[in-house]
Design a protein around this motif. Structure first.
Motif, PDB file in Angstrom:
ATOM      1  N   SER A 254      37.429  12.847  83.529  1.00 13.17           N
ATOM      2  CA  SER A 254      37.486  12.064  84.766  1.00 13.17           C
ATOM      3  C   SER A 254      36.249  12.255  85.632  1.00 13.17           C
ATOM      4  O   SER A 254      36.103  11.583  86.670  1.00 13.17           O
ATOM      5  N   PHE A 255      35.340  13.155  85.221  1.00 13.56           N
ATOM      6  CA  PHE A 255      34.091  13.382  85.942  1.00 13.56           C
ATOM      7  C   PHE A 255      32.921  13.377  84.959  1.00 13.56           C
ATOM      8  O   PHE A 255      33.100  13.574  83.754  1.00 13.56           O
ATOM      9  N   ASP A 256      31.730  13.177  85.501  1.00 11.62           N
ATOM     10  CA  ASP A 256      30.516  13.258  84.684  1.00 11.62           C
ATOM     11  C   ASP A 256      30.008  14.687  84.583  1.00 11.62           C
ATOM     12  O   ASP A 256      29.314  15.039  83.619  1.00 11.62           O
ATOM     13  N   ALA A 257      30.344  15.510  85.561  1.00  9.73           N
ATOM     14  CA  ALA A 257      29.929  16.911  85.538  1.00  9.73           C
ATOM     15  C   ALA A 257      30.845  17.730  86.437  1.00  9.73           C
ATOM     16  O   ALA A 257      31.434  17.206  87.383  1.00  9.73           O
ATOM     17  N   VAL A 258      30.950  19.005  86.102  1.00 10.09           N
ATOM     18  CA  VAL A 258      31.639  19.986  86.946  1.00 10.09           C
ATOM     19  C   VAL A 258      30.629  21.044  87.319  1.00 10.09           C
ATOM     20  O   VAL A 258      29.807  21.456  86.478  1.00 10.09           O
ATOM     21  N   MET A 259      30.659  21.506  88.575  1.00 10.67           N
ATOM     22  CA  MET A 259      29.762  22.600  88.945  1.00 10.67           C
ATOM     23  C   MET A 259      30.538  23.749  89.575  1.00 10.67           C
ATOM     24  O   MET A 259      31.533  23.549  90.272  1.00 10.67           O
ATOM     25  N   PHE A 260      30.063  24.951  89.249  1.00 12.05           N
ATOM     26  CA  PHE A 260      30.598  26.193  89.801  1.00 12.05           C
ATOM     27  C   PHE A 260      29.429  26.946  90.444  1.00 12.05           C
ATOM     28  O   PHE A 260      28.477  27.297  89.743  1.00 12.05           O
ATOM     29  N   VAL A 261      29.494  27.188  91.734  1.00 12.12           N
ATOM     30  CA  VAL A 261      28.425  27.941  92.401  1.00 12.12           C
ATOM     31  C   VAL A 261      28.999  29.264  92.902  1.00 12.12           C
ATOM     32  O   VAL A 261      29.754  29.296  93.888  1.00 12.12           O
ATOM     33  N   ASP A 262      28.677  30.344  92.210  1.00 16.41           N
ATOM     34  CA  ASP A 262      29.156  31.694  92.548  1.00 16.41           C
ATOM     35  C   ASP A 262      30.676  31.716  92.706  1.00 16.41           C
ATOM     36  O   ASP A 262      31.216  32.229  93.690  1.00 16.41           O
TER      37      ASP A 262
ATOM     38  N   ALA B 118      29.591  17.677  81.014  1.00 18.70           N
ATOM     39  CA  ALA B 118      28.525  18.583  81.449  1.00 18.70           C
ATOM     40  C   ALA B 118      29.080  19.584  82.454  1.00 18.70           C
ATOM     41  O   ALA B 118      29.903  19.230  83.304  1.00 18.70           O
ATOM     42  N   VAL B 119      28.633  20.832  82.344  1.00 15.21           N
ATOM     43  CA  VAL B 119      29.065  21.897  83.245  1.00 15.21           C
ATOM     44  C   VAL B 119      27.821  22.607  83.768  1.00 15.21           C
ATOM     45  O   VAL B 119      26.956  23.022  82.978  1.00 15.21           O
ATOM     46  N   VAL B 120      27.720  22.727  85.082  1.00 19.43           N
ATOM     47  CA  VAL B 120      26.580  23.401  85.716  1.00 19.43           C
ATOM     48  C   VAL B 120      27.106  24.629  86.447  1.00 19.43           C
ATOM     49  O   VAL B 120      28.078  24.535  87.206  1.00 19.43           O
ATOM     50  N   ILE B 121      26.460  25.752  86.210  1.00 20.90           N
ATOM     51  CA  ILE B 121      26.947  27.032  86.736  1.00 20.90           C
ATOM     52  C   ILE B 121      25.822  27.759  87.454  1.00 20.90           C
ATOM     53  O   ILE B 121      24.690  27.803  86.971  1.00 20.90           O
ATOM     54  N   LYS B 122      26.162  28.359  88.588  1.00 15.69           N
ATOM     55  CA  LYS B 122      25.347  29.442  89.147  1.00 15.69           C
ATOM     56  C   LYS B 122      26.267  30.648  89.247  1.00 15.69           C
ATOM     57  O   LYS B 122      27.337  30.581  89.840  1.00 15.69           O
ATOM     58  N   ASP B 123      25.852  31.746  88.621  1.00 16.41           N
ATOM     59  CA  ASP B 123      26.650  32.964  88.693  1.00 16.41           C
ATOM     60  C   ASP B 123      25.741  34.166  88.515  1.00 16.41           C
ATOM     61  O   ASP B 123      24.539  34.069  88.786  1.00 16.41           O
ATOM     62  N   HIS B 124      26.313  35.277  88.061  1.00 20.28           N
ATOM     63  CA  HIS B 124      25.562  36.528  87.995  1.00 20.28           C
ATOM     64  C   HIS B 124      25.444  37.053  86.570  1.00 20.28           C
ATOM     65  O   HIS B 124      26.233  36.685  85.689  1.00 20.28           O
ATOM     66  N   LEU B 125      24.475  37.943  86.379  1.00 21.30           N
ATOM     67  CA  LEU B 125      24.285  38.658  85.122  1.00 21.30           C
ATOM     68  C   LEU B 125      24.409  40.146  85.408  1.00 21.30           C
ATOM     69  O   LEU B 125      23.647  40.701  86.201  1.00 21.30           O
ATOM     70  N   ALA B 126      25.368  40.786  84.772  1.00 24.00           N
ATOM     71  CA  ALA B 126      25.622  42.216  85.009  1.00 24.00           C
ATOM     72  C   ALA B 126      24.923  43.058  83.955  1.00 24.00           C
ATOM     73  O   ALA B 126      25.532  43.840  83.235  1.00 24.00           O
ATOM     74  N   ASP B 127      23.617  42.878  83.841  1.00 23.19           N
ATOM     75  CA  ASP B 127      22.809  43.660  82.905  1.00 23.19           C
ATOM     76  C   ASP B 127      21.834  44.524  83.701  1.00 23.19           C
ATOM     77  O   ASP B 127      21.303  44.102  84.716  1.00 23.19           O
ATOM     78  N   GLY B 128      21.581  45.714  83.210  1.00 28.70           N
ATOM     79  CA  GLY B 128      20.569  46.552  83.833  1.00 28.70           C
ATOM     80  C   GLY B 128      21.127  47.609  84.761  1.00 28.70           C
ATOM     81  O   GLY B 128      22.299  47.573  85.162  1.00 28.70           O
ATOM     82  N   LEU B 129      20.264  48.525  85.116  1.00 22.90           N
ATOM     83  CA  LEU B 129      20.610  49.669  85.959  1.00 22.90           C
ATOM     84  C   LEU B 129      21.112  49.210  87.328  1.00 22.90           C
ATOM     85  O   LEU B 129      20.467  48.409  87.997  1.00 22.90           O
ATOM     86  N   LEU B 130      22.250  49.689  87.730  1.00 24.26           N
ATOM     87  CA  LEU B 130      22.855  49.439  89.046  1.00 24.26           C
ATOM     88  C   LEU B 130      23.198  47.972  89.294  1.00 24.26           C
ATOM     89  O   LEU B 130      23.487  47.590  90.437  1.00 24.26           O
ATOM     90  N   ALA B 131      23.210  47.155  88.248  1.00 26.20           N
ATOM     91  CA  ALA B 131      23.477  45.726  88.445  1.00 26.20           C
ATOM     92  C   ALA B 131      24.856  45.491  89.060  1.00 26.20           C
ATOM     93  O   ALA B 131      24.986  44.766  90.052  1.00 26.20           O
ATOM     94  N   LYS B 132      25.887  46.101  88.498  1.00 26.90           N
ATOM     95  CA  LYS B 132      27.241  45.847  89.005  1.00 26.90           C
ATOM     96  C   LYS B 132      27.420  46.373  90.419  1.00 26.90           C
ATOM     97  O   LYS B 132      28.061  45.728  91.250  1.00 26.90           O
ATOM     98  N   LEU B 133      26.842  47.520  90.720  1.00 22.74           N
ATOM     99  CA  LEU B 133      26.940  48.072  92.071  1.00 22.74           C
ATOM    100  C   LEU B 133      26.254  47.153  93.079  1.00 22.74           C
ATOM    101  O   LEU B 133      26.791  46.880  94.166  1.00 22.74           O
ATOM    102  N   THR B 134      25.076  46.650  92.733  1.00 17.69           N
ATOM    103  CA  THR B 134      24.357  45.731  93.619  1.00 17.69           C
ATOM    104  C   THR B 134      25.135  44.442  93.825  1.00 17.69           C
ATOM    105  O   THR B 134      25.247  43.932  94.949  1.00 17.69           O
ATOM    106  N   LEU B 135      25.710  43.914  92.747  1.00 19.91           N
ATOM    107  CA  LEU B 135      26.477  42.673  92.844  1.00 19.91           C
ATOM    108  C   LEU B 135      27.725  42.848  93.697  1.00 19.91           C
ATOM    109  O   LEU B 135      28.095  41.951  94.469  1.00 19.91           O
TER     110      LEU B 135
END
Length: 202
Positions: free
Chosen positions: A88-96, A117-134
């Motif tokens: 029913s849509f041409d695209a879905v978007m998720f922003v954070d 089509a699906v457009v996303i902005k989210d996070h990557l939990a890779d690297g030192l202290l990533a989850k704590l910072t997020l």
């Protein structure tokens, strides 16, 4: 609003809206008359700015918490089932939004059902202290709104596995988003953010 909330609104929110709207406008498929569903749209500030940059798009929103004043039409939903028919849509978007769910795959599957089509902005939990910072960023930006904070951040490998399982193909992947000015960027940009466009396989 708390002191933390006011500080975040003054220093970060306006820039975030502008930067994310620019990325979303660039990632959403081209073509006149495109209908876009913004899932977890908040007050619709980003969607409104996207439409100003992309007048070919019409964006409506759904959210589990509908705010008293919004910039786009918003209806309430249960956070799991998108209340619209297939394609029913041409695209879905998720922003954070997806890291606020217990399982992002549930909503991604729903998005692939209602749009190609699906457009996303989210996070990557890779690297030192990533989850704590997020976690810190999430709390500062959302706690004063009463938003659920499960802190469900995924590493890139889990995003890739979920996309593959759902038949979603990555068409564009951006990790240098420029959300924060220096010196905040040194701590809060890094490789913590991603914006991408996916194509549904069916």
């Amino acid at each position: 609003m708390s002191v933390v909330g006011r500080t975040h609104a003054g220093l970060v929110f306006g820039r975030r809206v502008e930067v994310l709207a620019r990325h979303m406008a660039g990632l959403l498929p081209e073509g006149s008359g495109g209908r876009v569903l913004d899932v977890g749209c908040g007050d619709g500030s980003i969607a409104r700015r996207v439409m100003e940059q992309r007048p070919d798009l019409e964006i409506v929103g759904i959210d589990v918490l509908v705010r008293p004043t919004t910039h786009i039409p918003v209806t309430r939903f249960d956070g799991r089932v998108i209340p619209h028919p297939d394609r029913s849509f041409d695209a879905v978007m998720f922003v954070d939004v997806l890291h606020h769910t217990d399982d992002a795959g549930v909503l991604l599957a729903e998005a692939a059902r209602v749009a190609p089509a699906v457009v996303i902005k989210d996070h990557l939990a890779d690297g030192l202290l990533a989850k704590l910072t997020l976690r810190l960023m999430d709390w500062v930006g959302n706690a004063h709104h009463g938003v659920a904070l499960p802190y469900n951040y995924w590493p890139e490998a889990r995003w890739d596995a979920t996309f593959a399982a759902l038949g979603l193909t990555v068409q564009e992947w951006r990790t240098d988003l420029g959300l924060y000015p220096a010196p905040l960027a040194w701590a809060f940009d890094r490789h913590l953010h991603v914006a991408c466009r996916l194509a549904a396989g069916r």
